[in-house]
Motif scaffolding. Sequence first.
Motif, PDB file in Angstrom:
ATOM      1  N   ALA A   1       0.819  -1.220   0.000  1.00  0.00           N
ATOM      2  CA  ALA A   1       0.000   0.000   0.000  1.00  0.00           C
ATOM      3  C   ALA A   1       0.852   1.270   0.000  1.00  0.00           C
ATOM      4  N   LEU A   2       2.137   1.139   0.276  1.00  0.00           N
ATOM      5  CA  LEU A   2       3.007   2.314   0.311  1.00  0.00           C
ATOM      6  C   LEU A   2       3.229   2.850  -1.101  1.00  0.00           C
ATOM      7  N   PRO A   3       3.248   4.183  -1.265  1.00  0.00           N
ATOM      8  CA  PRO A   3       3.465   4.755  -2.597  1.00  0.00           C
ATOM      9  C   PRO A   3       4.925   4.645  -3.026  1.00  0.00           C
ATOM     10  N   GLY A   4       5.136   4.369  -4.316  1.00  0.00           N
ATOM     11  CA  GLY A   4       6.476   4.339  -4.881  1.00  0.00           C
ATOM     12  C   GLY A   4       7.324   3.157  -4.449  1.00  0.00           C
ATOM     13  N   ILE A   5       6.716   2.131  -3.931  1.00  0.00           N
ATOM     14  CA  ILE A   5       7.437   0.948  -3.459  1.00  0.00           C
ATOM     15  C   ILE A   5       7.212  -0.178  -4.457  1.00  0.00           C
ATOM     16  N   GLU A   6       8.265  -0.955  -4.706  1.00  0.00           N
ATOM     17  CA  GLU A   6       8.124  -2.112  -5.581  1.00  0.00           C
ATOM     18  C   GLU A   6       7.268  -3.156  -4.864  1.00  0.00           C
ATOM     19  N   LYS A   7       6.197  -3.562  -5.498  1.00  0.00           N
ATOM     20  CA  LYS A   7       5.244  -4.493  -4.901  1.00  0.00           C
ATOM     21  C   LYS A   7       5.872  -5.873  -4.702  1.00  0.00           C
ATOM     22  N   ARG A   8       5.414  -6.558  -3.664  1.00  0.00           N
ATOM     23  CA  ARG A   8       5.891  -7.908  -3.352  1.00  0.00           C
ATOM     24  C   ARG A   8       4.733  -8.883  -3.414  1.00  0.00           C
ATOM     25  N   THR A   9       5.063 -10.133  -3.689  1.00  0.00           N
ATOM     26  CA  THR A   9       4.059 -11.188  -3.669  1.00  0.00           C
ATOM     27  C   THR A   9       4.275 -12.147  -2.508  1.00  0.00           C
ATOM     28  N   LYS A  10       5.498 -12.143  -1.938  1.00  0.00           N
ATOM     29  CA  LYS A  10       5.816 -13.020  -0.812  1.00  0.00           C
ATOM     30  C   LYS A  10       6.451 -12.215   0.306  1.00  0.00           C
ATOM     31  N   VAL A  11       6.235 -12.678   1.531  1.00  0.00           N
ATOM     32  CA  VAL A  11       6.763 -11.989   2.702  1.00  0.00           C
ATOM     33  C   VAL A  11       8.274 -12.142   2.786  1.00  0.00           C
ATOM     34  N   GLY A  12       8.779 -13.324   2.535  1.00  0.00           N
ATOM     35  CA  GLY A  12      10.216 -13.569   2.704  1.00  0.00           C
ATOM     36  C   GLY A  12      10.549 -13.598   4.180  1.00  0.00           C
ATOM     37  N   ASP A  13      11.691 -13.006   4.559  1.00  0.00           N
ATOM     38  CA  ASP A  13      12.088 -12.947   5.961  1.00  0.00           C
ATOM     39  C   ASP A  13      11.242 -11.889   6.671  1.00  0.00           C
ATOM     40  N   ARG A  14      10.484 -12.311   7.668  1.00  0.00           N
ATOM     41  CA  ARG A  14       9.554 -11.438   8.384  1.00  0.00           C
ATOM     42  C   ARG A  14      10.270 -10.253   9.038  1.00  0.00           C
ATOM     43  N   GLU A  15      11.383 -10.518   9.726  1.00  0.00           N
ATOM     44  CA  GLU A  15      12.108  -9.456  10.435  1.00  0.00           C
ATOM     45  C   GLU A  15      12.652  -8.411   9.456  1.00  0.00           C
ATOM     46  N   THR A  16      13.140  -8.859   8.312  1.00  0.00           N
ATOM     47  CA  THR A  16      13.658  -7.934   7.302  1.00  0.00           C
ATOM     48  C   THR A  16      12.533  -7.095   6.724  1.00  0.00           C
ATOM     49  N   LEU A  17      11.390  -7.724   6.470  1.00  0.00           N
ATOM     50  CA  LEU A  17      10.238  -6.981   5.931  1.00  0.00           C
ATOM     51  C   LEU A  17       9.781  -5.909   6.908  1.00  0.00           C
ATOM     52  N   ILE A  18       9.740  -6.237   8.189  1.00  0.00           N
ATOM     53  CA  ILE A  18       9.324  -5.250   9.192  1.00  0.00           C
ATOM     54  C   ILE A  18      10.316  -4.090   9.234  1.00  0.00           C
ATOM     55  N   ASP A  19      11.612  -4.366   9.190  1.00  0.00           N
ATOM     56  CA  ASP A  19      12.620  -3.298   9.172  1.00  0.00           C
ATOM     57  C   ASP A  19      12.471  -2.421   7.928  1.00  0.00           C
ATOM     58  N   GLN A  20      12.259  -3.045   6.784  1.00  0.00           N
ATOM     59  CA  GLN A  20      12.095  -2.280   5.545  1.00  0.00           C
ATOM     60  C   GLN A  20      10.802  -1.474   5.568  1.00  0.00           C
ATOM     61  N   LEU A  21       9.757  -2.064   6.124  1.00  0.00           N
ATOM     62  CA  LEU A  21       8.473  -1.354   6.227  1.00  0.00           C
ATOM     63  C   LEU A  21       8.628  -0.122   7.110  1.00  0.00           C
ATOM     64  N   TRP A  22       9.307  -0.279   8.249  1.00  0.00           N
ATOM     65  CA  TRP A  22       9.496   0.853   9.150  1.00  0.00           C
ATOM     66  C   TRP A  22      10.316   1.954   8.476  1.00  0.00           C
TER      67      TRP A  22
END
Length: 155
Positions: free
Chosen positions: A49-70
């Motif tokens: 939902a974030l603007p200008g972000i490359e969309k993902r189809t899989k979560v991958g590593d949860r901790e990394t995704l949370i860090d990138q999201l933040w």
Amino acid sequence: MRIYIIGNDGITLCREPATVDKGEIAVSSNEELHAARLSGKRLLALWNALPGIEKRTKVGDRETLIDQLWSAVEALPDPDPQAAAKRPSKQDAVISMLQRPEGATVEEVASAMGWQRHTVRGLFSGTLKKKLRLTLASATEERGRVHRIAAPEQA
């Protein structure tokens, strides 16, 4: 201090502590985001939902995704405070036209608001005079019948 409310419709920035509805989560740090009980599906939806972000189809590593999201959320610009401010209503716009020294004709108000002339006359009679108890004065001038809000009478 930035506080983010994570709801079903995305992430909202708040400046002050706000009430959190059922199903929403308030976070103000990366650690709080890590501690929040968010499913992988919800994290992925927030990321996409974030603007200008490359969309993902899989979560991958949860901790990394949370860090990138933040990091991505923190990099977003603050919303324009004037954009969030309530824009004046059409009624307020008409009142300001009538408060000008030159006043306004029914045709000028209709043209400015995109209304029919009978709608303007109805606003004058029903809303301004009867509901708001404003005193309207009118006079015939070169450009037609000009209406103004008269100064309140001193008792």
